[in-house]
Scaffold this active site. Structure first.
Site, PDB file in Angstrom:
ATOM      1  N   CYS A  53      45.973  43.023  37.179  1.00 48.31           N
ATOM      2  CA  CYS A  53      45.565  41.644  36.785  1.00 48.31           C
ATOM      3  C   CYS A  53      46.230  41.050  35.508  1.00 48.31           C
ATOM      4  O   CYS A  53      46.550  39.929  35.444  1.00 48.31           O
ATOM      5  CB  CYS A  53      44.251  41.864  36.508  1.00 48.31           C
ATOM      6  SG  CYS A  53      43.937  43.102  35.124  1.00 48.31           S
ATOM      7  N   HIS A 104      39.370  43.821  33.377  1.00 48.51           N
ATOM      8  CA  HIS A 104      39.895  43.070  34.347  1.00 48.51           C
ATOM      9  C   HIS A 104      40.115  41.675  33.775  1.00 48.51           C
ATOM     10  O   HIS A 104      39.297  40.999  32.815  1.00 48.51           O
ATOM     11  CB  HIS A 104      39.000  42.878  35.387  1.00 48.51           C
ATOM     12  CG  HIS A 104      39.641  42.018  36.616  1.00 48.51           C
ATOM     13  ND1 HIS A 104      40.813  42.490  37.325  1.00 48.51           N
ATOM     14  CD2 HIS A 104      39.014  40.906  37.222  1.00 48.51           C
ATOM     15  CE1 HIS A 104      40.959  41.752  38.311  1.00 48.51           C
ATOM     16  NE2 HIS A 104      40.115  40.501  38.134  1.00 48.51           N
ATOM     17  N   HIS A 116      43.131  35.338  39.795  1.00 46.26           N
ATOM     18  CA  HIS A 116      43.350  37.033  39.341  1.00 46.26           C
ATOM     19  C   HIS A 116      44.038  37.840  40.335  1.00 46.26           C
ATOM     20  O   HIS A 116      44.130  37.447  41.576  1.00 46.26           O
ATOM     21  CB  HIS A 116      41.984  37.515  38.842  1.00 46.26           C
ATOM     22  CG  HIS A 116      41.059  37.518  39.809  1.00 46.26           C
ATOM     23  ND1 HIS A 116      40.358  38.819  40.283  1.00 46.26           N
ATOM     24  CD2 HIS A 116      40.344  36.606  40.566  1.00 46.26           C
ATOM     25  CE1 HIS A 116      39.370  38.401  41.021  1.00 46.26           C
ATOM     26  NE2 HIS A 116      39.371  37.243  41.549  1.00 46.26           N
TER      27      HIS A 116
END
Length: 156
Positions: A53, A104, A116
């Site tokens: 990410c 994340h 993402h």
């Protein structure tokens, strides 16, 4: 009367030109994201061979000559906090997906959507309102200056 009509016509042309620029505003950032949608997830990845990410964020921001820390935890400390209702394209959004705090991250692209690199789907676009992300949302950060923001959203 001619001057009034010409002035109104000129204003309409200027307004429609700025409306077109405004419409295209998110196109440049989204275009860079679209080029890598579908790229597989790879832990530690920072290239089109595979992204994690934060590596995805670094890759996209590098296209605009913007530097950020390497990990999602350190990226979440960069810039300034932004309320969810004040998000604009290019802001970073952060989530707690493993129960240990920020784990994340993604790039907000507008319309309640963020891009993402998901461990299950690779680079993808999701909605902040999806129950999974809504329940794990931690914070958002504005990490680009106004000048850099305009470069990210303007046509070349």
């Amino acid at each position: 009367m001619k001057k009034v009509i010409l002035s109104m016509l000129g204003a309409a042309i200027v307004f429609s030109a700025s409306a077109t620029s405004s419409f295209a505003s998110s196109v440049k950032l989204e275009s860079e994201v679209d080029k890598v949608v579908g790229t597989p997830y790879q832990w530690g990845g920072t290239s089109v061979a595979g992204f994690d990410c934060s590596g995805f964020i670094l890759y996209i921001f590098d296209k605009f000559n913007l530097d950020l820390p390497r990990t999602s935890k350190t990226q979440a400390q960069a810039g300034t906090p932004v309320d969810r209702e004040d998000l604009r394209a290019g802001d970073l959004v952060f989530f707690n997906t493993d129960g240990t705090g920020v784990s994340h991250a993604g790039i907000y692209i507008g319309n309640n959507e963020f891009a993402h690199s998901s461990s299950s789907k690779g680079v993808t676009i999701s909605k902040l309102s999806d129950s999974y992300y809504k329940n794990r949302y931690v914070t958002a950060r504005r990490v680009v200056s106004q000048q850099s923001y305009l470069k990210m959203i303007s046509e070349p």
